[in-house]
Design a protein around this motif. Structure first.
Motif, PDB file in Angstrom:
ATOM      1  N   ASN A  64       0.838  -1.206   0.000  1.00  0.00           N
ATOM      2  CA  ASN A  64       0.000   0.000   0.000  1.00  0.00           C
ATOM      3  C   ASN A  64       0.875   1.259   0.000  1.00  0.00           C
ATOM      4  O   ASN A  64       0.904   1.995   0.990  1.00  0.00           O
ATOM      5  N   PRO A  65       1.584   1.545  -1.077  1.00  0.00           N
ATOM      6  CA  PRO A  65       2.517   2.680  -1.060  1.00  0.00           C
ATOM      7  C   PRO A  65       1.822   4.038  -0.910  1.00  0.00           C
ATOM      8  O   PRO A  65       2.305   4.901  -0.165  1.00  0.00           O
ATOM      9  N   THR A  66       0.715   4.241  -1.568  1.00  0.00           N
ATOM     10  CA  THR A  66       0.037   5.546  -1.497  1.00  0.00           C
ATOM     11  C   THR A  66      -0.486   5.789  -0.083  1.00  0.00           C
ATOM     12  O   THR A  66      -0.292   6.865   0.489  1.00  0.00           O
ATOM     13  N   THR A  67      -1.141   4.798   0.470  1.00  0.00           N
ATOM     14  CA  THR A  67      -1.663   4.917   1.827  1.00  0.00           C
ATOM     15  C   THR A  67      -0.526   5.148   2.817  1.00  0.00           C
ATOM     16  O   THR A  67      -0.660   5.956   3.740  1.00  0.00           O
ATOM     17  N   SER A  68       0.592   4.471   2.609  1.00  0.00           N
ATOM     18  CA  SER A  68       1.735   4.625   3.511  1.00  0.00           C
ATOM     19  C   SER A  68       2.295   6.041   3.459  1.00  0.00           C
ATOM     20  O   SER A  68       2.598   6.634   4.492  1.00  0.00           O
ATOM     21  N   VAL A  69       2.421   6.596   2.258  1.00  0.00           N
ATOM     22  CA  VAL A  69       2.940   7.954   2.113  1.00  0.00           C
ATOM     23  C   VAL A  69       1.983   8.956   2.742  1.00  0.00           C
ATOM     24  O   VAL A  69       2.401   9.872   3.464  1.00  0.00           O
ATOM     25  N   LEU A  70       0.682   8.790   2.497  1.00  0.00           N
ATOM     26  CA  LEU A  70      -0.300   9.703   3.081  1.00  0.00           C
ATOM     27  C   LEU A  70      -0.329   9.598   4.614  1.00  0.00           C
ATOM     28  O   LEU A  70      -0.448  10.609   5.310  1.00  0.00           O
ATOM     29  N   ALA A  71      -0.214   8.406   5.128  1.00  0.00           N
ATOM     30  CA  ALA A  71      -0.190   8.218   6.583  1.00  0.00           C
ATOM     31  C   ALA A  71       1.055   8.870   7.184  1.00  0.00           C
ATOM     32  O   ALA A  71       0.971   9.549   8.216  1.00  0.00           O
ATOM     33  N   ALA A  72       2.207   8.691   6.536  1.00  0.00           N
ATOM     34  CA  ALA A  72       3.432   9.314   7.027  1.00  0.00           C
ATOM     35  C   ALA A  72       3.317  10.828   6.983  1.00  0.00           C
ATOM     36  O   ALA A  72       3.745  11.533   7.914  1.00  0.00           O
ATOM     37  N   PHE A  73       2.728  11.358   5.910  1.00  0.00           N
ATOM     38  CA  PHE A  73       2.531  12.799   5.787  1.00  0.00           C
ATOM     39  C   PHE A  73       1.612  13.309   6.907  1.00  0.00           C
ATOM     40  O   PHE A  73       1.896  14.319   7.551  1.00  0.00           O
ATOM     41  N   GLY A  74       0.524  12.607   7.150  1.00  0.00           N
ATOM     42  CA  GLY A  74      -0.418  13.004   8.196  1.00  0.00           C
ATOM     43  C   GLY A  74       0.215  12.978   9.582  1.00  0.00           C
ATOM     44  O   GLY A  74       0.043  13.903  10.382  1.00  0.00           O
ATOM     45  N   VAL A  75       0.973  11.940   9.861  1.00  0.00           N
ATOM     46  CA  VAL A  75       1.648  11.849  11.157  1.00  0.00           C
ATOM     47  C   VAL A  75       2.665  12.971  11.296  1.00  0.00           C
ATOM     48  O   VAL A  75       2.783  13.605  12.350  1.00  0.00           O
ATOM     49  N   GLY A  76       3.387  13.265  10.232  1.00  0.00           N
ATOM     50  CA  GLY A  76       4.354  14.366  10.258  1.00  0.00           C
ATOM     51  C   GLY A  76       3.684  15.701  10.512  1.00  0.00           C
ATOM     52  O   GLY A  76       4.199  16.540  11.270  1.00  0.00           O
ATOM     53  N   MET A  77       2.554  15.928   9.860  1.00  0.00           N
ATOM     54  CA  MET A  77       1.810  17.178  10.081  1.00  0.00           C
ATOM     55  C   MET A  77       1.342  17.287  11.529  1.00  0.00           C
ATOM     56  O   MET A  77       1.460  18.344  12.152  1.00  0.00           O
ATOM     57  N   LEU A  78       0.793  16.198  12.060  1.00  0.00           N
ATOM     58  CA  LEU A  78       0.334  16.219  13.454  1.00  0.00           C
ATOM     59  C   LEU A  78       1.477  16.481  14.426  1.00  0.00           C
ATOM     60  O   LEU A  78       1.343  17.285  15.352  1.00  0.00           O
ATOM     61  N   LEU A  79       2.587  15.845  14.199  1.00  0.00           N
ATOM     62  CA  LEU A  79       3.740  16.068  15.075  1.00  0.00           C
ATOM     63  C   LEU A  79       4.256  17.497  14.957  1.00  0.00           C
ATOM     64  O   LEU A  79       4.640  18.113  15.952  1.00  0.00           O
ATOM     65  N   GLY A  80       4.271  18.011  13.750  1.00  0.00           N
ATOM     66  CA  GLY A  80       4.701  19.399  13.553  1.00  0.00           C
ATOM     67  C   GLY A  80       3.791  20.382  14.258  1.00  0.00           C
ATOM     68  O   GLY A  80       4.249  21.337  14.903  1.00  0.00           O
ATOM     69  N   MET A  81       2.483  20.174  14.160  1.00  0.00           N
ATOM     70  CA  MET A  81       1.524  21.066  14.822  1.00  0.00           C
ATOM     71  C   MET A  81       1.624  20.932  16.337  1.00  0.00           C
ATOM     72  O   MET A  81       1.570  21.915  17.072  1.00  0.00           O
ATOM     73  N   TRP A  82       1.820  19.720  16.795  1.00  0.00           N
ATOM     74  CA  TRP A  82       1.918  19.468  18.226  1.00  0.00           C
ATOM     75  C   TRP A  82       3.187  20.076  18.819  1.00  0.00           C
ATOM     76  O   TRP A  82       3.169  20.616  19.919  1.00  0.00           O
ATOM     77  N   SER A  83       4.280  20.040  18.059  1.00  0.00           N
ATOM     78  CA  SER A  83       5.549  20.567  18.587  1.00  0.00           C
ATOM     79  C   SER A  83       5.571  22.093  18.620  1.00  0.00           C
ATOM     80  O   SER A  83       6.357  22.668  19.355  1.00  0.00           O
ATOM     81  N   ARG A  84       4.736  22.750  17.841  1.00  0.00           N
ATOM     82  CA  ARG A  84       4.686  24.209  17.846  1.00  0.00           C
ATOM     83  C   ARG A  84       3.997  24.747  19.103  1.00  0.00           C
ATOM     84  O   ARG A  84       4.191  25.894  19.460  1.00  0.00           O
ATOM     85  N   ARG A  85       3.179  23.979  19.722  1.00  0.00           N
ATOM     86  CA  ARG A  85       2.419  24.444  20.893  1.00  0.00           C
ATOM     87  C   ARG A  85       3.253  24.519  22.106  1.00  0.00           C
ATOM     88  O   ARG A  85       4.105  24.233  22.578  1.00  0.00           O
TER      89      ARG A  85
END
Length: 85
Positions: A64-85
């Motif tokens: 599932n390469p597309t799903t894997s890339v999208l999941a990694a992107f989503g996790v990265g975005m969440l971590l980025g937003m969380w670390s800014r707080r």
């Protein structure tokens, strides 16, 4: 005669201390070897489990390469937003 008995007793205690300490040292050494063997076995089991988990994750990513890339992107975005707080 009392001196001879005392000397014999002193020699016996000295011999017991020497041989007893060697026996204790050998016993401690044996326990250390046994503990090291158990630690190596446990480390080998953990390594095998980690390799198996790695293979499973790689299999999911390849399947599932597309799903894997999208999941990694989503996790990265969440971590980025969380670390800014």
């Amino acid at each position: 005669m009392l001196r001879e008995d005392l000397k014999g007793l002193t020699d016996a205690v000295s011999s017991l201390a020497t041989h007893g300490s060697a026996a204790v040292r050998d016993g401690v050494r044996q326990k250390a070897y046994e503990t090291a063997d158990r630690a190596r076995a446990a480390a080998g089991e953990v390594r095998d489990q980690a390799e198996e988990a790695h293979e499973k994750v790689n299999g999911v990513i390849v399947a599932n390469p597309t799903t894997s890339v999208l999941a990694a992107f989503g996790v990265g975005m969440l971590l980025g937003m969380w670390s800014r707080r």
